[in-house]
Design an enzyme around this catalytic site. Structure first.
Site, PDB file in Angstrom:
ATOM      1  N   LYS A   1       4.116  15.630 -16.673  1.00 22.32           N
ATOM      2  CA  LYS A   1       4.208  14.596 -18.118  1.00 22.32           C
ATOM      3  C   LYS A   1       5.468  13.792 -17.929  1.00 22.32           C
ATOM      4  O   LYS A   1       6.404  14.602 -18.733  1.00 22.32           O
ATOM      5  CB  LYS A   1       3.685  15.268 -19.171  1.00 22.32           C
ATOM      6  CG  LYS A   1       3.543  14.056 -20.673  1.00 22.32           C
ATOM      7  CD  LYS A   1       3.394  15.490 -21.324  1.00 22.32           C
ATOM      8  CE  LYS A   1       2.622  14.780 -23.166  1.00 22.32           C
ATOM      9  NZ  LYS A   1       2.403  13.374 -23.005  1.00 22.32           N
TER      10      LYS A   1
ATOM     11  N   ARG B   1       2.341  23.039 -18.626  1.00 16.50           N
ATOM     12  CA  ARG B   1       2.556  22.465 -18.370  1.00 16.50           C
ATOM     13  C   ARG B   1       4.194  21.289 -17.942  1.00 16.50           C
ATOM     14  O   ARG B   1       4.077  20.851 -17.176  1.00 16.50           O
ATOM     15  CB  ARG B   1       2.197  21.425 -19.144  1.00 16.50           C
ATOM     16  CG  ARG B   1       1.841  19.387 -18.331  1.00 16.50           C
ATOM     17  CD  ARG B   1       0.616  19.251 -18.965  1.00 16.50           C
ATOM     18  NE  ARG B   1       0.534  18.736 -20.962  1.00 16.50           N
ATOM     19  CZ  ARG B   1       0.168  18.308 -21.151  1.00 16.50           C
ATOM     20  NH1 ARG B   1      -0.975  17.880 -21.134  1.00 16.50           N
ATOM     21  NH2 ARG B   1       0.199  17.663 -22.653  1.00 16.50           N
TER      22      ARG B   1
ATOM     23  N   GLU C   1      -7.471   6.865 -16.387  1.00 21.00           N
ATOM     24  CA  GLU C   1      -7.100   6.453 -17.979  1.00 21.00           C
ATOM     25  C   GLU C   1      -7.268   6.469 -18.246  1.00 21.00           C
ATOM     26  O   GLU C   1      -7.257   4.944 -17.988  1.00 21.00           O
ATOM     27  CB  GLU C   1      -5.691   8.001 -17.675  1.00 21.00           C
ATOM     28  CG  GLU C   1      -5.328   9.688 -17.182  1.00 21.00           C
ATOM     29  CD  GLU C   1      -4.120   9.457 -17.809  1.00 21.00           C
ATOM     30  OE1 GLU C   1      -3.714  11.292 -17.486  1.00 21.00           O
ATOM     31  OE2 GLU C   1      -3.283   9.111 -18.058  1.00 21.00           O
TER      32      GLU C   1
END
Length: 341
Positions: free
Chosen positions: A184, A81, A220
């Site tokens: 992220k 990720r 989210e």
């Protein structure tokens, strides 16, 4: 040996530990990297990380088992990720082997700070990749720093596995579709600060974001992914969107929902006006693990899930996931990595 801390009452706060890991990228390659001491970085004032947000990070934990061993949970997924985020921001990938070696070195060097089994605390690790060096124009950096630091932490939300009230951030968007929402990166979290502050000031655990186009579908929670159990008890559902972070915890829960609970796991659009179709809901992520959602306040309506307590499927998923992380339950092959300390 462990240091003498009040392990059961730790918050989610920074604590400087003796060692971190640093590696530098320059002229097309990473150096070997290694452990260093101290908690401060020295950067050129024109570094793109400071001006243009060329910064990506990860979060993972080290767990102490009943036997005293130390293990990590799916660190290879964090490496993958981070590199997806790096690609989004035109930063060089960190080789998976170097990422895993860095994490293991930091855990082993700070092993006395890995909380004892049964305290509910863990050692939280923060790998960070940033653009550094002289670069005042809007362009990718010419040099990069990859660092990993750690600290012992308790529950992200106070009380841990306690049903929490959330509100919909109707006048705020976290990220745009086809932007950096699925990565992220620092800018996504900066964009969540205002809504999070408003939620906390009004007695909520955090804000829930709707999609940035129609403002109709759940995306989210500010610092975690959203999931729910349908009222018929047959499905584990979680939002499908191009602008939400692909949580490793969420993906693991989807697998466990199928293999342990016998549910179908589905990524789908979840309309905010369809909450009556859901029996249980929760926020999930590395920091939060699972926080059951007691209620969602949307406009002038408060929707409570069930009796406001922890739903049975949410509880089973939590017990299974935490059991794997703590070494009490055998998980799928490759989910647990042991650290030699």
């Amino acid at each position: 040996m462990t240091v003498n801390l009040d392990w059961e009452n730790l918050g989610f706060d920074y604590m400087e530990l003796p060692y971190r890991y640093d590696a530098h990228w320059k002229d097309g390659a990473w150096d070997e990297g290694g452990l260093v001491q101290g908690g401060s970085l020295t950067l050129n004032i024109s570094s793109p990380a400071l001006h243009y947000g060329q910064s990506a990070f990860e979060g993972l934990k080290a767990y102490r088992t009943k036997s005293g061993a130390i293990q990590l949970f799916r660190p290879d997924q964090n490496a993958a990720r981070l590199n997806r985020s790096a690609s989004q921001l035109l930063m060089p990938a960190v080789p998976t082997d170097q990422f895993l070696a860095a994490v293991k070195q930091v855990v082993a060097a700070n092993a006395e700070y890995v909380p004892p089994y049964g305290t509910g605390a863990t050692l939280y690790l923060r790998p960070l990749l940033i653009g550094v060096g002289e670069n005042i124009g809007v362009a990718p950096a010419k040099e990069y720093l990859f660092t990993v630091f750690a600290m012992p932490v308790g529950a992200y939300y106070k009380g841990g596995m306690v049903p929490t009230k959330f509100m919909v951030a109707e006048t705020y968007d976290r990220a745009a579709h086809f932007g950096t929402g699925q990565s992220k990166v620092g800018g996504n979290y900066a964009a969540s600060l205002q809504a999070g502050k408003y939620a906390h000031e009004h007695g909520f655990g955090d804000a829930i974001y709707l999609d940035p186009i129609e403002h109709r579908y759940i995306e989210e929670v500010g610092s975690a992914n959203f999931f729910a159990i349908t009222k018929d008890g047959r499905k584990f559902v979680t939002p499908k969107s191009p602008s939400i972070l692909q949580s490793i915890t969420r993906r693991s829960l989807m697998d466990l929902a199928t293999s342990v609970c016998g549910l179908a796991a589905e990524e789908t659009r979840i309309p905010i006006d369809g909450l009556n179709d859901l029996a249980e809901a929760g926020a999930c992520g590395t920091a939060a693990v699972i926080t059951p959602i007691q209620s969602i306040t949307y406009r002038d309506h408060v929707h409570q899930f069930g009796d406001g307590g922890v739903g049975p499927i949410t509880q089973k998923l939590y017990d299974t996931l935490v059991g794997i992380q703590n070494g009490d339950v055998e998980g799928p092959a490759g989910w647990v990595v042991t650290v030699e300390a």
